[in-house]
Scaffold this active site. Sequence first.
Site, mmCIF file in Angstrom:
data_model
loop_
_atom_site.group_PDB
_atom_site.id
_atom_site.type_symbol
_atom_site.label_atom_id
_atom_site.label_comp_id
_atom_site.label_asym_id
_atom_site.label_seq_id
_atom_site.Cartn_x
_atom_site.Cartn_y
_atom_site.Cartn_z
ATOM 1 N N GLU A 286 0.890 -1.164 0.000
ATOM 2 C CA GLU A 286 0.000 0.000 0.000
ATOM 3 C C GLU A 286 0.927 1.213 0.000
ATOM 4 O O GLU A 286 1.491 1.559 1.028
ATOM 5 C CB GLU A 286 -0.899 -0.029 1.225
ATOM 6 C CG GLU A 286 -1.585 -1.389 1.371
ATOM 7 C CD GLU A 286 -2.744 -1.387 2.344
ATOM 8 O OE1 GLU A 286 -2.897 -0.423 3.084
ATOM 9 O OE2 GLU A 286 -3.497 -2.374 2.338
ATOM 10 N N CYS A 320 -1.769 9.493 2.574
ATOM 11 C CA CYS A 320 -1.497 8.902 1.257
ATOM 12 C C CYS A 320 -2.588 9.323 0.280
ATOM 13 O O CYS A 320 -2.362 9.411 -0.924
ATOM 14 C CB CYS A 320 -1.428 7.391 1.368
ATOM 15 S SG CYS A 320 -2.826 6.688 2.239
HETATM 16 P P1 NDP Z 1 8.403 4.967 4.718
HETATM 17 O O1 NDP Z 1 8.383 4.221 3.439
HETATM 18 O O2 NDP Z 1 9.523 5.870 4.996
HETATM 19 O O3 NDP Z 1 8.368 3.924 5.951
HETATM 20 C C1 NDP Z 1 7.350 2.971 6.066
HETATM 21 C C2 NDP Z 1 7.817 1.864 6.984
HETATM 22 O O4 NDP Z 1 8.886 1.132 6.361
HETATM 23 C C3 NDP Z 1 8.369 2.351 8.318
HETATM 24 O O5 NDP Z 1 7.970 1.458 9.327
HETATM 25 C C4 NDP Z 1 9.874 2.270 8.094
HETATM 26 O O6 NDP Z 1 10.606 2.169 9.292
HETATM 27 C C5 NDP Z 1 9.945 0.991 7.288
HETATM 28 N N1 NDP Z 1 11.183 0.776 6.538
HETATM 29 C C6 NDP Z 1 12.053 1.694 6.066
HETATM 30 N N2 NDP Z 1 13.064 1.077 5.415
HETATM 31 C C7 NDP Z 1 12.814 -0.252 5.483
HETATM 32 C C8 NDP Z 1 13.491 -1.405 5.022
HETATM 33 N N3 NDP Z 1 14.642 -1.329 4.314
HETATM 34 N N4 NDP Z 1 12.959 -2.620 5.263
HETATM 35 C C9 NDP Z 1 11.794 -2.727 5.950
HETATM 36 N N5 NDP Z 1 11.115 -1.667 6.435
HETATM 37 C C10 NDP Z 1 11.617 -0.448 6.199
HETATM 38 O O7 NDP Z 1 6.993 5.719 4.814
HETATM 39 P P2 NDP Z 1 6.466 6.793 5.855
HETATM 40 O O8 NDP Z 1 6.415 6.205 7.228
HETATM 41 O O9 NDP Z 1 7.198 8.072 5.668
HETATM 42 O O10 NDP Z 1 4.951 6.952 5.376
HETATM 43 C C11 NDP Z 1 4.573 7.790 4.350
HETATM 44 C C12 NDP Z 1 4.357 7.026 3.060
HETATM 45 O O11 NDP Z 1 3.401 5.998 3.234
HETATM 46 C C13 NDP Z 1 3.798 7.921 1.962
HETATM 47 O O12 NDP Z 1 4.425 7.629 0.748
HETATM 48 C C14 NDP Z 1 2.326 7.517 1.909
HETATM 49 O O13 NDP Z 1 1.694 7.794 0.682
HETATM 50 C C15 NDP Z 1 2.422 6.052 2.203
HETATM 51 N N6 NDP Z 1 1.146 5.527 2.687
HETATM 52 C C16 NDP Z 1 0.389 4.716 1.877
HETATM 53 C C17 NDP Z 1 -0.875 4.303 2.269
HETATM 54 C C18 NDP Z 1 -1.730 3.407 1.423
HETATM 55 O O14 NDP Z 1 -2.653 2.803 1.946
HETATM 56 N N7 NDP Z 1 -1.478 3.286 0.142
HETATM 57 C C19 NDP Z 1 -1.436 4.749 3.541
HETATM 58 C C20 NDP Z 1 -0.547 5.573 4.315
HETATM 59 C C21 NDP Z 1 0.692 5.941 3.899
HETATM 60 P P3 NDP Z 1 11.371 3.471 9.900
HETATM 61 O O15 NDP Z 1 10.325 4.465 10.243
HETATM 62 O O16 NDP Z 1 12.059 2.912 11.079
HETATM 63 O O17 NDP Z 1 12.294 3.960 8.822
#
Ligand code: NDP
Length: 512
Positions: A286, A320
């Site tokens: 997502e 998002c």
């Molecule tokens: P990120 O992609 O930065 O992070 C999402 C999650 O991935 C966090 O828990 C992060 O941990 C983790 N993560 C980062 N690197 C890795 C890795 N290499 N391996 C595994 N996990 C990893 O997103 P944001 O938290 O900034 O959220 C915003 C984004 O989410 C926007 O692009 C938004 O559009 C999208 N989104 C999509 C939705 C949907 O339903 N389509 C709904 C809500 C948001 P850590 O924080 O520790 O880096």
Amino acid sequence: MAFKLTYATMFNPPEELHKGFDKAVANLKQNLGQEYGMIIDGRDVFADEKWDDHSPFNTDCVLARMQKGNASHAQQAIAAARKAAPKWSHTPWQERVKLVRKAASLIEKRIFELGAAMALEVGKNRMESLGDVQETADLMYYSALMMEQNKGFIKEMGRDPLVGYDATNFSVLRPYGVWLVVSPFNFPFALTGGPPGGVLVAGNAVVIKPATDTAWIVRLYAECLRDAGFPDGVVNFVTGPGSTLGQALVDSPEVDGATFTGSFDVGMKMYRDFAGRNYVRPVVLELGGKNPAIVSRNANLADAATGIVRSAFGLQGQKCSAASRVLVEEPVYDELVGRLKEMTEKMAIGDPTERATYLGPVINQNSYNDFKNFTEEINQGGGRFLTGGHVKTGGLFDKGYYREPTFVTDLPFEHRLWKHEMFVPITTIGKVNNLDQAMEIANSVNYGLAAGFYGSLAETNWFFDRIEAGVTYANRPQGATTGAWAGVQPFGRWKGSGDSGKNGGGLYYVQL
Ligand code: NDP
């Protein structure tokens, strides 16, 4: 009719909600700064390294001390889930449904405390915070309901005379085993809690990894599941950096499937890395959005302006599904732009726990810097700021990551920011000659998450037929592109916004 909190009804809540929230904020403020463990195999687990989780609206305020888990904690959590999975998968589905419902009801009981923590940690305004918590409970209830309505997805199939013998055939829903849930900061409750609802009723054990910025609120979610009485190891919660702990979870061959909600780049990396086992593993992605709101010359402009402002700046543009692009037919452009300006300039910015506040801070220093860089780029690219464009300074604003809600006009459609997900309170507005041009621009991005339309009924049908988005709305003042709700408006995605039609809160979510 009793009040039902959703993202569509939250604009005019009953007084009890405000009172409950105020009381919870006051209580919670007495107890900030405590240390919280991870939860692995039913036990609190502490790491050698910790970090202090600060509030984005007052960075002096330490909300909680959290564990900086590492690859070894990832392995422990997966091992615990692996051990618990067989028994859980053979637990009658009716009992699994009962436990998921119990967890959902605990979430509802704790809604004020959880909503208060959400506002403090994410910077969401109070109604958005309470909405995120209620949405989580409703997503879990909905998965339980789907399981029940489909009788555990155990169905006798037809008897095919062509096979030439008398055979009894059943289609059954079997779990995968260990399911990983990685969630983003912006809906830390619903997007951490919704996926386990479906996965747990289906009989999988889970490992949850929240965003680092919102680890505390997700710990409070994990406590709801723990207190509901899931057997040890069925639900595990680990905290730590995505790049190390998160990557170790993704890389583990002992994980059987995953739901990842987050940015396009991280999600695509995960998708590729997840293919690194010796056979295919399911992964539900997502991802981001660049969501258009199209306004026809026949639109009700009052509804359009209200819906667009709410979707552009709810949660400071960090949804998002935020309305990040507005495409307006030329004959109504000036009037709509005037309305958007007037409404935006009246929006209250401040402490997200305060009743009057609509916009809180953005989540962290990176987002704060992003805003500055984007506004500079817009300036250089020929865009004009209809509203905002600046940081907020002075008093409370100096302690947090505050930015003004910013509508941009006159940015040429060729500019890259028409296609890039900014994820801060900036929305670009463009004038189009006709709806065909609007549709072409709307569909010209990699993303396909949410989209909204304002116009006549015939135009609305035209819009639904052509728009490339997973969740679509028309003529909705509650939100142009936002406001999905379990069982009412499933949350789907298309193109670069995700990889499957298993819409959250929809008919196919449990059967991953
Ligand atoms: P990120 O992609 O930065 O992070 C999402 C999650 O991935 C966090 O828990 C992060 O941990 C983790 N993560 C980062 N690197 C890795 C890795 N290499 N391996 C595994 N996990 C990893 O997103 P944001 O938290 O900034 O959220 C915003 C984004 O989410 C926007 O692009 C938004 O559009 C999208 N989104 C999509 C939705 C949907 O339903 N389509 C709904 C809500 C948001 P850590 O924080 O520790 O880096």
